[in-house]
Design a protein around this motif. Structure first.
Motif, mmCIF file in Angstrom:
data_model
loop_
_atom_site.group_PDB
_atom_site.id
_atom_site.type_symbol
_atom_site.label_atom_id
_atom_site.label_comp_id
_atom_site.label_asym_id
_atom_site.label_seq_id
_atom_site.Cartn_x
_atom_site.Cartn_y
_atom_site.Cartn_z
ATOM 1 N N SER A 171 0.666 -1.089 -0.311
ATOM 2 C CA SER A 171 0.024 -0.192 -0.186
ATOM 3 C C SER A 171 1.183 0.916 0.341
ATOM 4 O O SER A 171 2.503 1.573 0.049
ATOM 5 C CB SER A 171 -1.084 0.371 0.648
ATOM 6 N N GLN A 172 0.197 2.230 0.446
ATOM 7 C CA GLN A 172 1.120 3.590 0.279
ATOM 8 C C GLN A 172 1.818 3.286 -0.880
ATOM 9 O O GLN A 172 3.182 4.030 -1.089
ATOM 10 C CB GLN A 172 1.590 3.771 1.586
ATOM 11 N N ILE A 173 1.602 3.580 -1.911
ATOM 12 C CA ILE A 173 2.341 3.572 -3.042
ATOM 13 C C ILE A 173 2.487 4.731 -4.315
ATOM 14 O O ILE A 173 1.791 5.453 -4.666
ATOM 15 C CB ILE A 173 2.126 2.800 -4.253
ATOM 16 N N LYS A 174 4.311 5.251 -4.261
ATOM 17 C CA LYS A 174 4.238 6.772 -5.056
ATOM 18 C C LYS A 174 4.477 6.198 -5.447
ATOM 19 O O LYS A 174 6.445 5.421 -5.598
ATOM 20 C CB LYS A 174 4.896 7.253 -3.481
ATOM 21 N N ILE A 175 5.150 7.143 -7.260
ATOM 22 C CA ILE A 175 5.666 6.736 -8.198
ATOM 23 C C ILE A 175 6.123 8.153 -8.580
ATOM 24 O O ILE A 175 5.361 9.373 -8.429
ATOM 25 C CB ILE A 175 4.818 6.397 -9.798
ATOM 26 N N GLU A 176 7.666 8.508 -8.697
ATOM 27 C CA GLU A 176 7.598 9.567 -8.946
ATOM 28 C C GLU A 176 8.759 9.606 -10.139
ATOM 29 O O GLU A 176 9.811 8.368 -10.261
ATOM 30 C CB GLU A 176 9.218 9.697 -7.564
ATOM 31 N N LYS A 177 9.015 10.626 -11.294
ATOM 32 C CA LYS A 177 9.890 10.712 -12.327
ATOM 33 C C LYS A 177 10.753 11.015 -11.651
ATOM 34 O O LYS A 177 11.602 12.040 -10.891
ATOM 35 C CB LYS A 177 8.669 10.944 -13.211
ATOM 36 N N ILE A 178 12.101 10.431 -12.438
ATOM 37 C CA ILE A 178 13.748 10.811 -12.612
ATOM 38 C C ILE A 178 13.971 11.253 -13.996
ATOM 39 O O ILE A 178 13.734 10.696 -14.567
ATOM 40 C CB ILE A 178 14.862 9.697 -11.947
#
Length: 273
Positions: free
Chosen positions: A198-205
């Motif tokens: 859970s608490q899935i976070k997706i960030e762009k690099i």
């Protein structure tokens, strides 16, 4: 270990070229969330606690582990060549295992964090891999990984991909399909992780590069695509592509272009949730 055809390819490639992934990415500065980091590896390393037990899944030559000051460091890889390079780099700082991600040689709930840099999207049996990661993580433990994603449009990337696709239409070139296509899209990433995390976070690099044509080609030589081409096709791509790149060079003989990755962070659900 039971080894699939794609795993046989990856093992042979990395046994022949240990450290090739870290060589490609360790010197590329990365921007994420408005902050600049030394590399995409540093984007993963920044969140690791000093008192943590950390597993680096597909650890390669140990470069990511070398950035960590965590209490206990563990590396797993299926390439003996990469593990030998990791042992040389790390000495007794880490415990290294020759194993596959689908069957980790670790006890249940033995890790606080699992990291993976540019490897999860190559793995067979993704659901089994994710289940194993969940098994070895303590409740509320963290799984953080970096994977490739579509690069911003540029003549450098678009020209390479277009020429490569033309060559792969030739019957003598038979590329393997590596990994699970769900990881190519953000919604697929979320759906693959959701049963256990859970608490899935997706960030762009974003990676910024300024290379000469020769340096661009050298970087692509570290990728898997060229390994599937016959020698004459590879030479044809080299000659035609470098000629195309020469026309794009600025006064200093270099070309600036961007690449992109995703950093994904997820928290292991507590049992029964």
């Amino acid at each position: 270990m039971n080894i699939s055809q794609s795993e046989q390819f990856l093992i042979a490639f990395h046994n022949q070229h240990p450290g090739i992934t870290s060589q490609a990415y360790q010197a590329l500065s990365a921007t994420m969330g408005g902050q600049c980091y030394d590399s995409s590896y540093a984007c993963l390393a920044k969140d690791v606690a000093r008192d943590a037990t950390v597993l680096d899944l597909a650890c390669g030559d140990g470069f990511l582990l070398s950035l960590l000051n965590a209490h206990t460091l563990i590396g797993v890889d299926m390439s003996t060549g990469e593990l030998a390079a990791a042992q040389q780099r790390l000495g007794n700082r880490a415990t290294l295992h020759h194993s596959k991600a689908q069957s980790l040689p670790l006890a249940d709930q033995s890790c606080d964090e699992v990291l993976c840099h540019m490897a999860l999207m190559l793995m067979d049996q993704l659901d089994k891999v994710i289940s194993e990661i969940y098994r070895v993580l303590r409740p509320m433990g963290r799984f953080s990984f970096v994977i490739g994603t579509a690069a911003p449009a540029s003549a450098v990337m678009d020209g390479y991909v277009a020429r490569l696709r033309l060559l792969f239409k030739h019957e003598t070139s038979k590329a393997l399909r590596l990994g699970d296509p769900r990881l190519a899209k953000e919604q697929g990433i979320i759906s693959a992780l959701t049963p256990h995390f859970s608490q899935i976070k997706i960030e762009k690099i974003t990676l910024s590069r300024r290379y000469t044509p020769a340096e661009i080609w050298a970087w692509f030589e570290g990728c898997y695509d060229l390994a599937f081409l016959a020698s004459e096709q590879r030479q044809q791509l080299h000659d035609e592509y470098l000629l195309e790149l020469a026309a794009l060079c600025e006064e200093d003989g270099k070309i600036e272009f961007l690449d992109a990755m995703l950093k994904v962070t997820a928290i292991a659900a507590e049992p029964g949730h």
